[in-house]
Design a protein around this motif. Structure first.
Motif, PDB file in Angstrom:
ATOM      1  N   VAL A 124      54.539  79.785  27.134  1.00 47.81           N
ATOM      2  CA  VAL A 124      54.765  80.374  28.455  1.00 47.81           C
ATOM      3  C   VAL A 124      55.661  79.473  29.296  1.00 47.81           C
ATOM      4  O   VAL A 124      56.593  79.942  29.964  1.00 47.81           O
ATOM      5  N   ALA A 125      55.400  78.167  29.268  1.00 48.93           N
ATOM      6  CA  ALA A 125      56.219  77.234  30.049  1.00 48.93           C
ATOM      7  C   ALA A 125      57.665  77.244  29.570  1.00 48.93           C
ATOM      8  O   ALA A 125      58.597  77.125  30.383  1.00 48.93           O
ATOM      9  N   THR A 126      57.868  77.384  28.256  1.00 49.12           N
ATOM     10  CA  THR A 126      59.226  77.439  27.716  1.00 49.12           C
ATOM     11  C   THR A 126      59.952  78.684  28.208  1.00 49.12           C
ATOM     12  O   THR A 126      61.131  78.622  28.598  1.00 49.12           O
ATOM     13  N   ILE A 127      59.262  79.815  28.205  1.00 52.02           N
ATOM     14  CA  ILE A 127      59.865  81.061  28.707  1.00 52.02           C
ATOM     15  C   ILE A 127      60.238  80.919  30.176  1.00 52.02           C
ATOM     16  O   ILE A 127      61.336  81.304  30.606  1.00 52.02           O
ATOM     17  N   VAL A 128      59.335  80.348  30.964  1.00 52.53           N
ATOM     18  CA  VAL A 128      59.593  80.159  32.393  1.00 52.53           C
ATOM     19  C   VAL A 128      60.792  79.232  32.600  1.00 52.53           C
ATOM     20  O   VAL A 128      61.659  79.488  33.440  1.00 52.53           O
ATOM     21  N   ALA A 129      60.851  78.145  31.818  1.00 55.36           N
ATOM     22  CA  ALA A 129      61.966  77.201  31.940  1.00 55.36           C
ATOM     23  C   ALA A 129      63.288  77.863  31.567  1.00 55.36           C
ATOM     24  O   ALA A 129      64.318  77.634  32.217  1.00 55.36           O
ATOM     25  N   VAL A 130      63.280  78.681  30.517  1.00 59.30           N
ATOM     26  CA  VAL A 130      64.494  79.387  30.099  1.00 59.30           C
ATOM     27  C   VAL A 130      64.979  80.315  31.216  1.00 59.30           C
ATOM     28  O   VAL A 130      66.184  80.390  31.504  1.00 59.30           O
ATOM     29  N   LEU A 131      64.052  81.015  31.858  1.00 58.09           N
ATOM     30  CA  LEU A 131      64.426  81.890  32.970  1.00 58.09           C
ATOM     31  C   LEU A 131      65.063  81.086  34.102  1.00 58.09           C
ATOM     32  O   LEU A 131      66.041  81.518  34.717  1.00 58.09           O
ATOM     33  N   GLY A 132      64.504  79.911  34.375  1.00 57.94           N
ATOM     34  CA  GLY A 132      65.085  79.061  35.408  1.00 57.94           C
ATOM     35  C   GLY A 132      66.503  78.629  35.066  1.00 57.94           C
ATOM     36  O   GLY A 132      67.399  78.644  35.920  1.00 57.94           O
ATOM     37  N   VAL A 133      66.725  78.234  33.802  1.00 67.01           N
ATOM     38  CA  VAL A 133      68.062  77.818  33.370  1.00 67.01           C
ATOM     39  C   VAL A 133      69.031  78.994  33.439  1.00 67.01           C
ATOM     40  O   VAL A 133      70.189  78.845  33.870  1.00 67.01           O
ATOM     41  N   LEU A 134      68.581  80.183  33.037  1.00 68.69           N
ATOM     42  CA  LEU A 134      69.439  81.369  33.089  1.00 68.69           C
ATOM     43  C   LEU A 134      69.824  81.720  34.519  1.00 68.69           C
ATOM     44  O   LEU A 134      70.952  82.178  34.775  1.00 68.69           O
ATOM     45  N   GLN A 135      68.897  81.512  35.456  1.00 71.55           N
ATOM     46  CA  GLN A 135      69.221  81.739  36.868  1.00 71.55           C
ATOM     47  C   GLN A 135      70.338  80.805  37.317  1.00 71.55           C
ATOM     48  O   GLN A 135      71.283  81.210  38.006  1.00 71.55           O
ATOM     49  N   MET A 136      70.245  79.523  36.920  1.00 71.32           N
ATOM     50  CA  MET A 136      71.281  78.564  37.275  1.00 71.32           C
ATOM     51  C   MET A 136      72.603  78.896  36.592  1.00 71.32           C
ATOM     52  O   MET A 136      73.677  78.707  37.161  1.00 71.32           O
ATOM     53  N   TRP A 137      72.537  79.381  35.360  1.00 72.12           N
ATOM     54  CA  TRP A 137      73.758  79.762  34.642  1.00 72.12           C
ATOM     55  C   TRP A 137      74.459  80.922  35.360  1.00 72.12           C
ATOM     56  O   TRP A 137      75.676  80.890  35.578  1.00 72.12           O
ATOM     57  N   ALA A 138      73.684  81.942  35.715  1.00 65.74           N
ATOM     58  CA  ALA A 138      74.264  83.090  36.413  1.00 65.74           C
ATOM     59  C   ALA A 138      74.815  82.679  37.774  1.00 65.74           C
ATOM     60  O   ALA A 138      75.883  83.150  38.195  1.00 65.74           O
ATOM     61  N   LEU A 148      65.501  70.473  32.726  1.00 65.57           N
ATOM     62  CA  LEU A 148      66.085  69.904  33.934  1.00 65.57           C
ATOM     63  C   LEU A 148      67.567  69.597  33.722  1.00 65.57           C
ATOM     64  O   LEU A 148      68.411  69.894  34.580  1.00 65.57           O
ATOM     65  N   LEU A 149      67.878  69.001  32.572  1.00 60.16           N
ATOM     66  CA  LEU A 149      69.270  68.711  32.247  1.00 60.16           C
ATOM     67  C   LEU A 149      70.083  70.004  32.119  1.00 60.16           C
ATOM     68  O   LEU A 149      71.193  70.109  32.648  1.00 60.16           O
ATOM     69  N   MET A 150      69.529  70.977  31.411  1.00 64.13           N
ATOM     70  CA  MET A 150      70.262  72.224  31.172  1.00 64.13           C
ATOM     71  C   MET A 150      70.470  73.014  32.459  1.00 64.13           C
ATOM     72  O   MET A 150      71.508  73.661  32.634  1.00 64.13           O
ATOM     73  N   ALA A 151      69.501  72.961  33.369  1.00 64.73           N
ATOM     74  CA  ALA A 151      69.644  73.683  34.634  1.00 64.73           C
ATOM     75  C   ALA A 151      70.804  73.116  35.450  1.00 64.73           C
ATOM     76  O   ALA A 151      71.595  73.860  36.035  1.00 64.73           O
ATOM     77  N   GLN A 152      70.921  71.784  35.489  1.00 69.00           N
ATOM     78  CA  GLN A 152      72.016  71.172  36.235  1.00 69.00           C
ATOM     79  C   GLN A 152      73.362  71.502  35.586  1.00 69.00           C
ATOM     80  O   GLN A 152      74.322  71.872  36.274  1.00 69.00           O
TER      81      GLN A 152
END
Length: 257
Positions: free
Chosen positions: A105-119, A183-187
């Motif tokens: 679940v935490a991985t899915i949530v983190a992926v969504l966060g990174v995708l938000q930053m990507w978009a 954290l790295l991927m989001a930045q």
């Protein structure tokens, strides 16, 4: 902004689903996870439901607010870090099913966060996803050679400890190493390259890890804890310097001239 709105709706769906589960099944969920207090789950469920409603509201706007997207992403990354901390401590989540469920679940949530930053990053720079990825690669290639060698050494020490150290030290090192990933991927996803604020991605999870490491030193683990402590300490020292320079105005993306 269509892709961003899609990610926001998916994030809202996950928040509403787990929020409803925590609020309306506060007794059955702890039994599956381990020893999580039902009161904690209910409180968390209410927060998730409110956040889900906020996500739906943001997705309805013609152009979502940037500050909202960053807020949502910080919440996603906080969920990831808290889960990693709970898994590492063995506190509350104690069953094998609970551990794997929490990590997934935490991985899915983190992926969504990174995708938000990507978009958000591709939208603000008006670049295609391919161009945005190419900019990240260009930024990495622009790093000085000594920095690349240092990063290779740092990661090599982590992998060495993860593979060969005793179980507890190996597991905790793996958790600390993996915790920095989203954290790295989001930045990178937001900025389209490396900036000095990237050091924050190490400081948050590795600060507590650096304090924990000396407590694990024994005759059996000395060969692992000492090199690992040294490279993590050096890395965090670099990160502190980078953060100071960032707040003083050095905020350019490496490789952009």
């Amino acid at each position: 902004m269509t892709s961003l709105k899609t990610v926001l709706r998916l994030n809202a769906l996950s928040c509403l689903f787990f929020g409803a589960m925590f609020v309306f099944a506060p007794k059955s969920v702890p039994a599956a996870l381990g020893h999580v207090p039902s009161g904690v789950l209910v409180t968390l469920g209410v927060v998730l439901l409110l956040n889900g409603a906020h996500l739906i509201l943001a997705a309805q706007r013609r152009k979502p607010w940037v500050v909202e997207i960053i807020w949502f992403t910080l919440g996603d990354l906080a969920w990831w870090l808290m889960t990693m901390g709970i898994v590492a401590s063995g506190f509350w989540i104690t069953t094998p099913f609970g551990l794997w469920a929490a990590i997934i679940v935490a991985t899915i949530v983190a992926v969504l966060g990174v995708l938000q930053m990507w978009a958000l990053g591709t939208g603000s720079s008006d670049r295609s996803s391919r161009a945005h990825f190419a900019a990240i690669v260009t930024s990495w290639l622009a790093l000085p050679h000594w920095v690349k060698l240092w990063l290779a050494l740092l990661n090599g020490v982590f992998f060495w400890v993860i593979i060969f150290a005793p179980e507890t030290l190996s597991r905790m090192t793996l958790i600390a190493f993996v915790a920095t990933g989203p954290l790295l991927m989001a930045q990178l996803a937001h900025d389209g390259g490396l900036r000095r604020i990237l050091g924050l991605s190490h400081l948050v999870p590795w600060g507590p890890f650096l304090i924990w490491l000396p407590l694990q030193t024994s005759a059996e683990t000395l060969i692992y804890t000492v090199p690992l402590f040294i490279v993590v300490l050096i890395c965090l020292a670099f990160d502190v310097v980078d953060m100071i320079l960032f707040w003083r105005g050095d905020r350019k993306v490496f490789g952009t001239g």
